[in-house]
Design a protein around this motif. Sequence first.
Motif, short mmCIF file in Angstrom:
data_model
loop_
_atom_site.label_atom_id
_atom_site.label_comp_id
_atom_site.label_asym_id
_atom_site.label_seq_id
_atom_site.Cartn_x
_atom_site.Cartn_y
_atom_site.Cartn_z
N GLU A 127 0.81 -1.21 0.00
CA GLU A 127 0.00 0.00 0.00
C GLU A 127 0.85 1.27 0.00
N MET A 128 2.17 1.12 -0.02
CA MET A 128 3.07 2.27 -0.02
C MET A 128 3.85 2.33 -1.33
N MET A 133 16.02 7.02 -0.07
CA MET A 133 16.45 7.92 0.99
C MET A 133 17.69 8.70 0.56
N ASP A 134 18.05 8.64 -0.71
CA ASP A 134 19.32 9.25 -1.14
C ASP A 134 19.13 10.66 -1.69
N MET A 147 13.10 0.34 -0.12
CA MET A 147 12.25 1.13 0.77
C MET A 147 10.89 1.42 0.13
N ARG A 148 9.85 1.35 0.95
CA ARG A 148 8.52 1.83 0.58
C ARG A 148 8.06 2.76 1.69
N ARG A 149 7.42 3.87 1.32
CA ARG A 149 7.14 4.90 2.33
C ARG A 149 5.86 5.64 1.99
N GLN A 150 5.18 6.09 3.05
CA GLN A 150 4.11 7.06 2.88
C GLN A 150 4.31 8.18 3.91
N ARG A 151 4.33 9.41 3.42
CA ARG A 151 4.49 10.57 4.29
C ARG A 151 3.13 10.97 4.86
N LEU A 218 11.30 -4.71 7.55
CA LEU A 218 11.09 -4.06 8.84
C LEU A 218 10.27 -2.80 8.61
N GLY A 219 9.19 -2.64 9.38
CA GLY A 219 8.32 -1.49 9.25
C GLY A 219 8.60 -0.46 10.34
N PHE A 220 8.49 0.83 9.95
CA PHE A 220 8.70 1.95 10.87
C PHE A 220 7.46 2.83 10.88
N ASP A 221 7.01 3.21 12.04
CA ASP A 221 5.99 4.25 12.23
C ASP A 221 6.69 5.35 13.01
#
Length: 257
Positions: A127-128, A133-134, A147-151, A218-221
Amino acid sequence: MDVLFRRLAENRFLATEKVGGAWDPREQHIAPSLGLLAHLVEQDRDARRGDDLQLARVSFDILGPFLVGEVETAVRVLRPGRTIELVEATLASEGRVVLTLRAWLMQRTGTEQIEGSALPAIPSRDEMEPALMDDGWPGEFVRSFEMRRQRLGTGRAQAWMRPKYPLLDSEQVSPMARMIAQLDLANGITPRVDATELLFPNLDLDGSFFRTPQGDWLGFDTSVSFGPSGVGQTQSTLHDELGPVGTVSQTLTLRYR
């Protein structure tokens, strides 16, 4: 094979160019060294005892930057015990200790019937959006993972990460040590200010885990806070695909370039 560290002797390791830091590519990114010390604590445990005490808390102090190259390590038991131990590990560069770890190890007991957490889940990685990150960061380490991310706003984001390279050549590393080798990435997931304008390295990293992570992702919140007098904090809840695993906190020093 591309790896982050190569073992030279029992307590000596050579960092490869893949650990080049995000503030200065000549210096080591601290994240792989965190995982290396966690791995050595687990190896020391296994050499001394056969009951597989679990890493429940890690407290790292970062004593200064250090160059990509050879490092020397040491591990000692500070508080021995039958069911709980406190172990210290250090990492030195050019004869100077640059990183310390104090780790609490705890006995495993059967609490499956009461297992649970009130920490909220995060969306799955499907879903992301894929992300990097570069942007504005030098060094090889920030390019060493998927990496997968949602701001979610200023200083607020959720992300999933998976390393591309092993921590060590020719050695098996536990899921816990692999996770710890990624924890310092939390500070770069969602900066409040662009890194080209502000330095915000962390002085420490404290992690507390109530479950051993499963799988490669690994997921980060993550939430980032800046105070009015040069101190900041990055706080993250950690997840695997089964749910929350624990938490991590970093104290930041804020300095305009």
